[in-house]
Design an enzyme around this catalytic site. Structure first.
Site, PDB file in Angstrom:
ATOM      1  N   GLY A  70      -6.625   8.373   4.639  1.00 45.79           N
ATOM      2  CA  GLY A  70      -7.230   9.766   5.233  1.00 45.79           C
ATOM      3  C   GLY A  70      -8.538   9.684   6.155  1.00 45.79           C
ATOM      4  O   GLY A  70      -8.487  10.462   7.112  1.00 45.79           O
ATOM      5  N   THR A  71      -9.544   8.874   5.838  1.00 46.01           N
ATOM      6  CA  THR A  71     -10.482   8.744   6.798  1.00 46.01           C
ATOM      7  C   THR A  71     -10.006   8.321   8.221  1.00 46.01           C
ATOM      8  O   THR A  71     -10.578   8.829   9.091  1.00 46.01           O
ATOM      9  CB  THR A  71     -11.421   7.702   5.950  1.00 46.01           C
ATOM     10  OG1 THR A  71     -12.000   8.231   4.888  1.00 46.01           O
ATOM     11  CG2 THR A  71     -12.604   7.341   7.073  1.00 46.01           C
ATOM     12  N   HIS A 199      -2.783   7.588  -1.788  1.00 46.07           N
ATOM     13  CA  HIS A 199      -3.428   7.376  -2.893  1.00 46.07           C
ATOM     14  C   HIS A 199      -3.666   8.860  -3.576  1.00 46.07           C
ATOM     15  O   HIS A 199      -4.260   8.677  -4.705  1.00 46.07           O
ATOM     16  CB  HIS A 199      -4.745   6.524  -3.136  1.00 46.07           C
ATOM     17  CG  HIS A 199      -5.820   6.989  -2.568  1.00 46.07           C
ATOM     18  ND1 HIS A 199      -6.961   7.450  -3.362  1.00 46.07           N
ATOM     19  CD2 HIS A 199      -6.228   7.326  -1.247  1.00 46.07           C
ATOM     20  CE1 HIS A 199      -7.777   7.841  -2.579  1.00 46.07           C
ATOM     21  NE2 HIS A 199      -7.500   7.519  -1.441  1.00 46.07           N
ATOM     22  N   THR A 235      -0.971  -5.295  12.777  1.00 42.83           N
ATOM     23  CA  THR A 235       0.300  -5.376  11.673  1.00 42.83           C
ATOM     24  C   THR A 235       0.144  -4.589  10.490  1.00 42.83           C
ATOM     25  O   THR A 235      -0.664  -4.453   9.719  1.00 42.83           O
ATOM     26  CB  THR A 235       0.551  -6.833  11.134  1.00 42.83           C
ATOM     27  OG1 THR A 235       0.425  -7.769  12.304  1.00 42.83           O
ATOM     28  CG2 THR A 235       1.955  -6.939  10.314  1.00 42.83           C
ATOM     29  N   CYS A 327     -26.263  10.801  -4.638  1.00 41.00           N
ATOM     30  CA  CYS A 327     -27.558  10.023  -4.945  1.00 41.00           C
ATOM     31  C   CYS A 327     -28.007   9.075  -3.616  1.00 41.00           C
ATOM     32  O   CYS A 327     -27.069   8.132  -3.508  1.00 41.00           O
ATOM     33  CB  CYS A 327     -27.400   9.328  -6.187  1.00 41.00           C
ATOM     34  SG  CYS A 327     -28.798   8.532  -6.988  1.00 41.00           S
TER      35      CYS A 327
END
Length: 382
Positions: A70-71, A199, A235, A327
């Site tokens: 997705g990124t 995923h 590839t 964090c």
């Protein structure tokens, strides 16, 4: 007792996807770009997966560009449009985008691009009227997340896309949390670019896709052999893509049954936690991802009590959830999504997310609610 409630972070790879991946690794390991029989067999696997992923959103297979996730899909959508222009232009996004959009947008802004970040209401929803007023003569792209990953809100994407198209501007949506959970049809939804991730739908890590409406031109991020219609050289990760394809096909087939089951479990968890002092539901309670439950902690202080505190405490009890605050250098920073929604910095330190999936049961929901209540009672007592 082990209970996984972080399906928005990742999902377990389903057996059918693992099986095709093993087959590809052992038997169909050729390079899809090669012209001999080994390459031809690999190319058939690749194009089968393209058809399967396209089927999940009712797209033509040629419009699916495989990426690493997705990124990369989000970055290709944003930067692929931006690089088309020699001079900085104007882009519109929401104030609750995933960092895969907000980070490249901030980079463009540092290069002189004009960025409008649409404000959201307390439910994290964008007002379509605000979008209408945001267009400029040099607006080249609108990117609005479809389903917000941290608070679960589903945006009025159809209205936003129609407004954008009426202004002759490209529209992109990050649909990573929506794919396989809500119906998607790019023939009825006038988006030009749409991001998906393997995923999140029980496929393997390391594969994703960008839908590119035929006729839309992008500049590739990578130079090389010109794979994926010259938009993503390199590839292809054939085993992961094959697993993605199978997962997409099965997600589409199961959607009609799985969606109402997830909604029932989601609403049961909200109901079980409704009377717990100190928990404030976040996001839109109606226009919401079917698998998503989120809260912020009223008494968060960033030290003894925070979203991270609950993540750690529940993990000790064998329950996996996630938190919104980040964090950095040992100090918590408030969730930018909750801040954008109007929550104060203290409350924005206390965001938690519980997301359910295929393996979640009623017993899991009830036990989690009981454990969370005990943890909060103990923390607030001291």
């Amino acid at each position: 007792m082990q209970i996984y409630l972080d399906y928005s972070a990742t999902t377990p790879t389903r057996p059918e996807a693992i099986a095709i991946m093993e087959s590809v690794l052992k038997e169909q390991w050729g390079n899809p770009s090669s012209l001999h029989q080994w390459g031809n067999r690999a190319a058939l696997i690749l194009e089968t997966a393209r058809i399967q992923v396209a089927g999940l959103i009712n797209a033509v297979p040629e419009s699916i560009i495989f990426t690493s996730g997705g990124t990369e899909s989000d970055n290709l959508a944003v930067m692929g449009v931006a690089q088309y222009y020699h001079q900085p232009q104007h882009i519109i996004i929401s104030s609750v985008e995933h960092s895969a959009i907000s980070a490249p947008i901030s980079m463009l802004e540092s290069w002189g691009w004009q960025i409008t970040r649409l404000q959201v209401d307390r439910k994290a929803r964008v007002n379509p009227e605000d979008l209408k007023l945001a267009f400029r003569d040099n607006t080249v792209l609108v990117s609005i997340i479809y389903g917000q990953s941290e608070v679960g809100t589903v945006q009025p994407i159809l209205d936003l896309a129609k407004i954008t198209k009426s202004n002759n501007v490209l529209f992109h949506t990050d649909a990573v949390q929506v794919g396989g959970r809500l119906p998607l049809d790019v023939n009825s939804l006038p988006v030009d670019l749409l991001s998906l991730s393997s995923h999140k739908i029980y496929g393997p890590l390391g594969a994703g896709a960008l839908y590119v409406r035929p006729g839309v031109e992008l500049i590739p991020l990578l130079g090389g052999g010109g794979q994926e219609n010259n938009l993503r050289s390199g590839t292809q990760a054939l085993p992961a893509i094959a697993g993605f394809g199978v997962a997409a096909k099965l997600a589409g087939q199961e959607l009609e049954i799985e969606r109402p089951r997830l909604i029932q479990l989601r609403d049961r968890l909200f109901s079980k936690l409704a009377d717990i002092p100190g928990l404030i539901p976040t996001g839109d309670m109606v226009e919401r991802l079917p698998h998503h439950v989120s809260f912020c902690i009223e008494y968060a202080d960033g030290e003894k009590i925070s979203g991270k505190t609950l993540v750690r405490q529940l993990n000790l009890a064998g329950i996996g959830i996630s938190a919104g605050a980040a964090c950095n250098s040992g100090k918590l920073t408030p969730s930018p999504v909750l801040v954008a929604m109007g929550y104060g910095e203290r409350l924005a330190l206390g965001g938690i997310r519980l997301t359910i999936g295929k393996e979640t049961t009623v017993a899991d929901i009830d036990w989690t609610a009981a454990v969370l209540q005990q943890i909060l009672h103990r923390l607030l007592r001291y």
